[in-house]
Design an enzyme around this catalytic site. Structure first.
Site, mmCIF file in Angstrom:
data_model
loop_
_atom_site.group_PDB
_atom_site.id
_atom_site.type_symbol
_atom_site.label_atom_id
_atom_site.label_comp_id
_atom_site.label_asym_id
_atom_site.label_seq_id
_atom_site.Cartn_x
_atom_site.Cartn_y
_atom_site.Cartn_z
ATOM 1 N N GLN A 1 0.405 -0.095 5.407
ATOM 2 C CA GLN A 1 1.417 0.971 5.215
ATOM 3 C C GLN A 1 2.372 0.842 6.408
ATOM 4 O OE1 GLN A 1 1.735 3.127 2.604
ATOM 5 N NE2 GLN A 1 3.328 4.457 3.421
ATOM 6 N N ARG B 1 1.687 -7.068 -8.225
ATOM 7 C CA ARG B 1 0.575 -6.117 -8.257
ATOM 8 C C ARG B 1 0.811 -5.079 -9.339
ATOM 9 N NH1 ARG B 1 -3.944 -5.169 -6.064
ATOM 10 N NH2 ARG B 1 -3.868 -6.790 -4.485
ATOM 11 N N HIS C 1 -0.462 -7.508 8.571
ATOM 12 C CA HIS C 1 0.286 -7.721 7.322
ATOM 13 C C HIS C 1 1.761 -8.042 7.594
ATOM 14 C CE1 HIS C 1 0.776 -7.623 3.075
ATOM 15 N NE2 HIS C 1 1.765 -6.754 3.169
ATOM 16 N N LYS D 1 2.745 -13.602 -7.259
ATOM 17 C CA LYS D 1 1.848 -12.524 -7.705
ATOM 18 C C LYS D 1 2.618 -11.217 -7.810
ATOM 19 C CE LYS D 1 -0.867 -10.176 -4.697
ATOM 20 N NZ LYS D 1 -1.866 -10.035 -3.625
ATOM 21 N N GLY E 1 -21.662 13.542 10.941
ATOM 22 C CA GLY E 1 -20.979 12.242 10.879
ATOM 23 C C GLY E 1 -19.956 12.012 11.985
ATOM 24 N N GLU E 2 -19.841 12.948 12.955
ATOM 25 C CA GLU E 2 -18.883 12.726 14.041
ATOM 26 C C GLU E 2 -19.316 11.545 14.906
ATOM 27 O OE1 GLU E 2 -18.134 16.367 16.183
ATOM 28 O OE2 GLU E 2 -16.945 17.192 14.526
ATOM 29 N N ASP F 1 -5.801 -16.413 2.079
ATOM 30 C CA ASP F 1 -5.053 -15.158 2.149
ATOM 31 C C ASP F 1 -5.352 -14.461 3.472
ATOM 32 O OD1 ASP F 1 -3.306 -13.233 1.259
ATOM 33 O OD2 ASP F 1 -4.426 -12.732 -0.562
HETATM 34 C C1 R5P Z 1 -1.577 -8.388 -0.065
HETATM 35 O O1 R5P Z 1 -0.399 -8.734 -0.002
HETATM 36 C C2 R5P Z 1 -2.622 -9.096 0.737
HETATM 37 O O2 R5P Z 1 -2.096 -10.258 1.303
HETATM 38 C C3 R5P Z 1 -3.830 -9.479 -0.120
HETATM 39 O O3 R5P Z 1 -3.425 -10.412 -1.105
HETATM 40 C C4 R5P Z 1 -4.438 -8.270 -0.773
HETATM 41 O O4 R5P Z 1 -4.686 -7.258 0.171
HETATM 42 C C5 R5P Z 1 -5.719 -8.648 -1.481
HETATM 43 O O5 R5P Z 1 -6.222 -7.520 -2.127
HETATM 44 P P1 R5P Z 1 -7.302 -7.661 -3.272
HETATM 45 O O6 R5P Z 1 -8.446 -8.482 -2.734
HETATM 46 O O7 R5P Z 1 -7.711 -6.240 -3.577
HETATM 47 O O8 R5P Z 1 -6.641 -8.293 -4.449
#
Ligand code: R5P
Length: 288
Positions: A96, A190, A128, A188, A39-40, A214
């Site tokens: 991250q 998580r 992000h 939202k 897989g390299e 998004d």
């Molecule tokens: C998180 O803040 C991102 O903006 C997306 O909302 C997130 O990565 C979406 O992830 P998923 O489709 O797993 O809900």
């Protein structure tokens, strides 16, 4: 200018080359048919790049493609390129972007350090947290992928653009300004990697056509939860729109909650319906 496409981004690289009237350099990704049994990764440039400004285009997802980008950058340097620009359409590990817990790696910075060994500058898209780019050892710029999405949304007969969380407010505002469509947002929280909770909110969507916008769709959990809320409040049509479509795990099942799904070509998928080549071409031209 010469353009090299990594295996994640060959179609996009070709489109960028077309936009810039540059020359696409073909690459072999296998030494033997089927690749290495372990897989390299393997790369071989099939045309010279000595003395050239070279643009290498490769998303850093999944993991093996990070390695492939590093091999490509090294091969391009060894072949005598004068200047090397990395275009990373989807910056895998970008989420991250800080040390949330003691002892963690700041993964985005770690990946950037390795890219910087052979590359002179970096362009990425709708990362992000664009602030992380300031910690990269080479000049790095975030290019917005939202205008490409907005081109599609403008012709989709929409009444509202909805941000599924507060981080996405900037995306619906930008897309709304281009598409001429009003926007709103949800809050939202998580719960775990697969589950999100949305704070109840009354939306003016009865009988309306709505796009949830998004930066990333990963498992589709966020979109499915927001779509459910829209349907419960009487929305007639629901579209999911993202710049980066990872579509992992249960995403396809989750996206059945939507009438249409649109993603850009930062990651090529079944839902890729718009190209960000014009956005990257403009950003490359602006490098000077
Ligand atoms: C998180 O803040 C991102 O903006 C997306 O909302 C997130 O990565 C979406 O992830 P998923 O489709 O797993 O809900």
């Amino acid at each position: 200018m010469k353009i090299v496409g990594g295996s994640t981004s060959r179609t996009l690289a070709k489109a960028i080359a077309r936009e810039l009237a540059g020359v696409l350099v073909e690459v072999a990704f296998e030494k033997h048919p089927g690749g290495f049994p372990d897989g390299e990764q393997y790369v071989r440039l099939l045309a010279p790049v000595a003395g050239e400004h070279v643009v290498v285009v490769q998303s850093t997802h999944p993991d093996a493609k990070v390695v492939e980008l590093l091999l490509l950058a090294d091969a391009i340097r060894d072949a005598g390129a004068r200047r090397l620009t990395a275009v990373v359409p989807y910056f895998g590990y970008g989420r991250q972007d800080k040390r949330f817990l003691d002892g963690e790696a700041v993964s985005a910075k770690a990946i950037a350090k390795h890219i910087a060994v052979a590359c002179d500058e970096l362009l990425t898209m709708t990362i992000h947290n664009p602030e992380i780019l300031k910690t990269f050892p080479i000049q790095a710029r975030d290019v917005s992928g939202v205008p490409a999405l907005a081109r599609y949304l403008k012709s989709s007969d929409l009444d509202l653009l909805l941000a599924p969380d507060e981080n996405a407010i900037r995306f619906v505002k930008e897309a709304g300004a281009i598409a001429g469509t009003p926007s709103d947002h949800l809050k939202k929280e998580r719960v775990d990697p697969f589950t999100v909770r949305i704070t109840p909110k009354k939306l003016a969507v009865r009988g309306k056509s709505v796009a949830i916008v998004d930066d990333v769709i990963s498992t589709g959990g966020t979109i499915a939860t927001a779509a459910k809320e829209l349907r419960a409040q009487g929305a007639r049509r629901v579209i999911a729109a993202c710049v980066h479509g990872l579509f992992v795990d249960n995403a396809e099942a989750n996206l059945k909650a939507c009438d249409d799904v649109v993603a850009t070509d930062t990651i090529q998928s079944l839902h890729t319906k718009v190209s960000v080549a014009p956005e990257f071409a403009a950003a490359i031209r602006a490098l000077g």
